[in-house]
Design a protein around this motif. Structure first.
Motif, PDB file in Angstrom:
ATOM      1  N   GLY A 198     -19.500 -30.467  11.238  1.00  0.00           N
ATOM      2  CA  GLY A 198     -20.174 -30.323  10.608  1.00  0.00           C
ATOM      3  C   GLY A 198     -19.993 -30.593   9.308  1.00  0.00           C
ATOM      4  O   GLY A 198     -20.356 -30.380   8.587  1.00  0.00           O
ATOM      5  N   VAL A 199     -18.685 -30.321   9.038  1.00  0.00           N
ATOM      6  CA  VAL A 199     -18.414 -30.753   7.950  1.00  0.00           C
ATOM      7  C   VAL A 199     -17.495 -32.093   7.582  1.00  0.00           C
ATOM      8  O   VAL A 199     -17.842 -32.207   6.369  1.00  0.00           O
ATOM      9  CB  VAL A 199     -16.304 -29.931   8.215  1.00  0.00           C
ATOM     10  N   CYS A 200     -17.407 -33.602   8.547  1.00  0.00           N
ATOM     11  CA  CYS A 200     -16.800 -34.580   7.737  1.00  0.00           C
ATOM     12  C   CYS A 200     -18.069 -35.494   7.391  1.00  0.00           C
ATOM     13  O   CYS A 200     -17.144 -36.421   6.688  1.00  0.00           O
ATOM     14  CB  CYS A 200     -15.456 -34.645   8.752  1.00  0.00           C
ATOM     15  N   GLY A 201     -18.990 -35.316   8.475  1.00  0.00           N
ATOM     16  CA  GLY A 201     -20.201 -35.997   7.577  1.00  0.00           C
ATOM     17  C   GLY A 201     -20.291 -37.782   8.708  1.00  0.00           C
ATOM     18  O   GLY A 201     -20.927 -38.148   9.005  1.00  0.00           O
ATOM     19  N   ALA A 202     -18.830 -37.857   9.177  1.00  0.00           N
ATOM     20  CA  ALA A 202     -18.966 -39.400   9.762  1.00  0.00           C
ATOM     21  C   ALA A 202     -20.343 -39.126  10.937  1.00  0.00           C
ATOM     22  O   ALA A 202     -20.350 -40.932  11.295  1.00  0.00           O
ATOM     23  CB  ALA A 202     -17.326 -39.098  10.711  1.00  0.00           C
ATOM     24  N   CYS A 203     -20.446 -38.698  11.682  1.00  0.00           N
ATOM     25  CA  CYS A 203     -21.758 -38.792  12.634  1.00  0.00           C
ATOM     26  C   CYS A 203     -23.111 -38.377  12.075  1.00  0.00           C
ATOM     27  O   CYS A 203     -23.908 -38.378  12.643  1.00  0.00           O
ATOM     28  CB  CYS A 203     -21.497 -37.806  13.758  1.00  0.00           C
ATOM     29  N   THR A 204     -23.180 -38.535  10.606  1.00  0.00           N
ATOM     30  CA  THR A 204     -24.778 -38.813  10.129  1.00  0.00           C
ATOM     31  C   THR A 204     -25.476 -39.489  10.465  1.00  0.00           C
ATOM     32  O   THR A 204     -24.857 -40.576  10.641  1.00  0.00           O
ATOM     33  CB  THR A 204     -24.463 -38.553   8.627  1.00  0.00           C
ATOM     34  N   VAL A 205     -26.502 -39.499  10.923  1.00  0.00           N
ATOM     35  CA  VAL A 205     -27.613 -40.214  11.342  1.00  0.00           C
ATOM     36  C   VAL A 205     -29.047 -39.453  10.044  1.00  0.00           C
ATOM     37  O   VAL A 205     -28.645 -39.076   9.278  1.00  0.00           O
ATOM     38  CB  VAL A 205     -27.670 -40.048  12.927  1.00  0.00           C
ATOM     39  N   GLN A 206     -30.001 -40.954  10.319  1.00  0.00           N
ATOM     40  CA  GLN A 206     -31.096 -40.231  10.151  1.00  0.00           C
ATOM     41  C   GLN A 206     -32.049 -39.682  11.097  1.00  0.00           C
ATOM     42  O   GLN A 206     -31.831 -40.605  11.740  1.00  0.00           O
ATOM     43  CB  GLN A 206     -32.000 -41.248   9.317  1.00  0.00           C
ATOM     44  N   ILE A 207     -32.697 -38.349  10.955  1.00  0.00           N
ATOM     45  CA  ILE A 207     -33.452 -37.996  12.003  1.00  0.00           C
ATOM     46  C   ILE A 207     -34.637 -37.647  11.013  1.00  0.00           C
ATOM     47  O   ILE A 207     -35.420 -37.251   9.973  1.00  0.00           O
ATOM     48  CB  ILE A 207     -33.311 -36.290  12.544  1.00  0.00           C
ATOM     49  N   ASP A 208     -35.572 -38.557  11.553  1.00  0.00           N
ATOM     50  CA  ASP A 208     -37.237 -38.076  10.813  1.00  0.00           C
ATOM     51  C   ASP A 208     -36.951 -38.795   9.163  1.00  0.00           C
ATOM     52  O   ASP A 208     -37.760 -38.161   8.278  1.00  0.00           O
ATOM     53  CB  ASP A 208     -38.400 -36.858  11.050  1.00  0.00           C
ATOM     54  N   GLY A 209     -36.056 -39.719   9.635  1.00  0.00           N
ATOM     55  CA  GLY A 209     -35.855 -40.291   7.353  1.00  0.00           C
ATOM     56  C   GLY A 209     -35.141 -39.153   7.040  1.00  0.00           C
ATOM     57  O   GLY A 209     -34.076 -39.762   5.655  1.00  0.00           O
ATOM     58  N   ALA A 210     -34.187 -38.111   7.583  1.00  0.00           N
ATOM     59  CA  ALA A 210     -33.555 -37.076   6.475  1.00  0.00           C
ATOM     60  C   ALA A 210     -31.821 -37.830   7.157  1.00  0.00           C
ATOM     61  O   ALA A 210     -31.758 -37.263   8.086  1.00  0.00           O
ATOM     62  CB  ALA A 210     -34.046 -36.240   6.587  1.00  0.00           C
ATOM     63  N   PRO A 211     -31.169 -37.585   6.384  1.00  0.00           N
ATOM     64  CA  PRO A 211     -29.459 -38.249   6.806  1.00  0.00           C
ATOM     65  C   PRO A 211     -29.572 -36.221   7.385  1.00  0.00           C
ATOM     66  O   PRO A 211     -29.665 -34.955   6.498  1.00  0.00           O
ATOM     67  CB  PRO A 211     -28.946 -38.044   5.496  1.00  0.00           C
ATOM     68  N   ALA A 212     -28.763 -36.367   8.819  1.00  0.00           N
ATOM     69  CA  ALA A 212     -28.364 -35.007   8.894  1.00  0.00           C
ATOM     70  C   ALA A 212     -27.090 -35.713  10.538  1.00  0.00           C
ATOM     71  O   ALA A 212     -26.924 -36.055  10.462  1.00  0.00           O
ATOM     72  CB  ALA A 212     -29.347 -34.126   9.821  1.00  0.00           C
ATOM     73  N   ARG A 213     -26.198 -34.076  10.069  1.00  0.00           N
ATOM     74  CA  ARG A 213     -25.570 -34.397  11.544  1.00  0.00           C
ATOM     75  C   ARG A 213     -25.453 -34.345  12.470  1.00  0.00           C
ATOM     76  O   ARG A 213     -26.578 -33.465  12.752  1.00  0.00           O
ATOM     77  CB  ARG A 213     -24.125 -32.825  11.294  1.00  0.00           C
ATOM     78  N   ALA A 214     -25.251 -35.310  13.129  1.00  0.00           N
ATOM     79  CA  ALA A 214     -25.791 -35.609  14.874  1.00  0.00           C
ATOM     80  C   ALA A 214     -25.115 -34.702  15.303  1.00  0.00           C
ATOM     81  O   ALA A 214     -25.150 -34.811  17.136  1.00  0.00           O
ATOM     82  CB  ALA A 214     -25.259 -36.951  15.532  1.00  0.00           C
ATOM     83  N   CYS A 215     -23.723 -33.997  15.093  1.00  0.00           N
ATOM     84  CA  CYS A 215     -22.572 -33.249  16.241  1.00  0.00           C
ATOM     85  C   CYS A 215     -23.266 -32.006  16.098  1.00  0.00           C
ATOM     86  O   CYS A 215     -23.198 -30.546  16.476  1.00  0.00           O
ATOM     87  CB  CYS A 215     -21.646 -33.470  15.294  1.00  0.00           C
ATOM     88  N   LEU A 216     -24.243 -31.995  14.495  1.00  0.00           N
ATOM     89  CA  LEU A 216     -25.002 -29.694  14.380  1.00  0.00           C
ATOM     90  C   LEU A 216     -26.317 -30.616  15.553  1.00  0.00           C
ATOM     91  O   LEU A 216     -27.560 -29.848  14.886  1.00  0.00           O
ATOM     92  CB  LEU A 216     -24.892 -29.613  13.651  1.00  0.00           C
ATOM     93  N   THR A 217     -26.377 -31.445  16.226  1.00  0.00           N
ATOM     94  CA  THR A 217     -28.361 -31.304  16.973  1.00  0.00           C
ATOM     95  C   THR A 217     -27.875 -31.764  17.883  1.00  0.00           C
ATOM     96  O   THR A 217     -27.229 -32.667  18.346  1.00  0.00           O
ATOM     97  CB  THR A 217     -28.711 -32.837  16.582  1.00  0.00           C
ATOM     98  N   LEU A 218     -29.083 -30.980  18.966  1.00  0.00           N
ATOM     99  CA  LEU A 218     -28.799 -31.333  20.996  1.00  0.00           C
ATOM    100  C   LEU A 218     -29.622 -32.397  20.998  1.00  0.00           C
ATOM    101  O   LEU A 218     -30.549 -32.511  19.947  1.00  0.00           O
ATOM    102  CB  LEU A 218     -29.682 -30.357  21.451  1.00  0.00           C
TER     103      LEU A 218
END
Lengths: 274, 172
Positions: free
Chosen positions: B51-71
């Motif tokens: 969750g530190v680097c941000g490379a995996c950021t996607v939009q979940i229900d419109g909000a940018p979030a870490r895909a690596c901190l999401t199951l």
């Protein structure tokens, strides 16, 4: 960097979640926004056998001002509180502290109660809760109880929550007329964990300062108003926190920040009294 | 709701870039791995996985979030948007992507998909985003090539163009 195996329960009701916690005891973890728990799982610092996802429990999604406090349910994300139009007025300290929590991308997922439950000693929301004298509402299948923030935090990532309990909500006392509030922290980069974080409340007769990032939990203390006695009191507070050297900063630097940043936030809070 | 067992794979369904997708995942599978390995969408990059680097950021229900901190199992029924969803057509880039190209907002490109997903959301939520707003949003991302200055330039230019105030000057 992949989580170890666990079962996953997406609870639809609070009872379902509480039953699962009662059955699994210490092997269960509540999953809310996951912004603290997922890093712990990815690094395998925790190995629960079941995760109980509480984010679809409608009863936990509410934010309500009542009885002089803002009650925030367990499924309320940090961003929802941050974007409340009136938060600057209803609780300025909470509004100021929220902007320092992680990054916009983690606040979009992370919950307020999740950060309280995780109890990182340098986290902003536990600090704000202790500074304001808030409460944690715990619930298990058997009973409900309310714990004051100052006794809830038991050490680094340790709390008074029992294995079969979950945080149902936390309450932040609302702004009081005539009291000023201020929050500041020092970290290497914005979004990093705080080296020292300070939250202050000042009214006509007294000041209260809470410090995060130094002791193993957020600590609050009553201090004199800005004036001749403040520096000595801050020095005593700084030494009492038993700061330690680590990779981020020396103990001496932390004590110095408590003295200087502490004075700054108290002065700022005194100016904001209205 | 039935309990999903640790040792089995379970059906997961959500909307990805406007289209329904489905696949199987163990409860412990991260959304990053589900996107890349199960769905074959490798536009989302995997960096630090905490969750530190941000490379995996996607939009979940419109909000940018870490895909690596999401199951993967957490986003059942959600709307996910990834970098593959930005371009309006296969042969055209979005305004933000064009600005990144024109201003050299990327070098190796590893951090770029995450940064684009964060800035895309910021600029659509706040078309008048200030330099400070953009910096604040960017603070959730690490880029080891550019030094961020060209990224700032690209973001500010994209914001101007999205507000209808002028064109990207090529290689400005």
């Amino acid at each position: 960097m992949k989580p170890p195996p666990f079962d996953y329960l997406r609870a639809d009701t609070l009872d379902e979640a509480l039953d699962a916690l009662a059955a699994a005891g210490p092997d269960a973890r509540v999953l809310a926004g996951g912004q603290s728990l997922l890093p712990m799982l990815n690094m395998r610092l925790v190995r629960p056998t079941i995760l109980v996802d509480v984010m679809r429990i409608g009863a936990l999604r509410t934010v309500e001002a009542r009885g002089g406090a803002l009650e925030v349910g367990a499924a309320v994300r940090q961003v929802e509180l941050e974007r409340r139009a009136d938060l600057d007025q209803t609780q300025p300290l909470l509004a100021a502290a929220l902007r320092w929590v992680g990054h916009a991308q983690t606040r979009n997922r992370g919950t307020v109660c999740g950060s309280i439950a995780h109890a990182d000693p340098s986290a902003e929301l536990p600090l704000a809760l202790v500074a304001l004298g808030g409460e944690i509402r715990l619930r298990s299948r058997r009973k409900r109880r309310v714990v004051a923030a100052e006794t809830f935090f038991a050490g680094s990532m340790a709390t008074e929550r029992r294995d079969d309990e979950m945080i149902e909500s936390v309450t932040f006392p609302l702004r009081k007329p005539g009291t000023g509030y201020a929050f500041r922290e020092i970290g290497r980069r914005h979004g990093d964990f705080a080296i020292v974080a300070c939250a202050a409340l000042v009214d006509a007769t007294s000041a209260r300062l809470a410090i995060g990032g130094v002791a193993d939990r957020p600590v609050a203390r009553a201090l004199p108003l800005p004036g001749p006695d403040l520096d000595e009191a801050l020095d005593g507070f700084a030494w009492s926190l038993e700061a330690r050297d680590d990779i981020h900063a020396t103990a001496r630097y932390r004590r110095d920040l408590v003295r200087r940043l502490g004075r700054q936030v108290i002065e700022e809070a005194a100016r904001c009294r209205g | 709701m039935p309990r999903l067992g640790a040792d089995r794979r379970h059906e997961v369904r959500f909307t990805l870039n406007g289209r329904p997708v489905e696949g199987e995942a163990e409860p412990r599978m991260l959304l990053t791995d589900f996107l890349r390995h199960v769905l074959g969408r490798t536009g989302t990059h995997v960096g630090c996985e905490h969750g530190v680097c941000g490379a995996c950021t996607v939009q979940i229900d419109g909000a940018p979030a870490r895909a690596c901190l999401t199951l993967a199992v957490q986003v059942e029924g959600a709307e996910i948007r990834t970098v593959e969803g930005l371009a309006p057509a296969p042969d055209r880039l979005s305004v933000l992507q064009e600005s990144f190209r024109a201003h050299h907002g990327l070098q190796c490109g590893f951090c770029t998909p995450g940064i684009l997903m964060s800035l895309d959301e910021l600029l659509s939520r706040r078309p008048d985003a200030s330099e400070d707003d953009i910096r604040h949003q960017l603070s959730g991302h690490l880029c080891r090539c550019t030094g961020y200055a060209p990224i700032m330039k690209a973001a500010l230019d994209a914001a101007r163009r999205l507000r209808g105030e002028g064109e990207t000057a090529a290689d400005a």
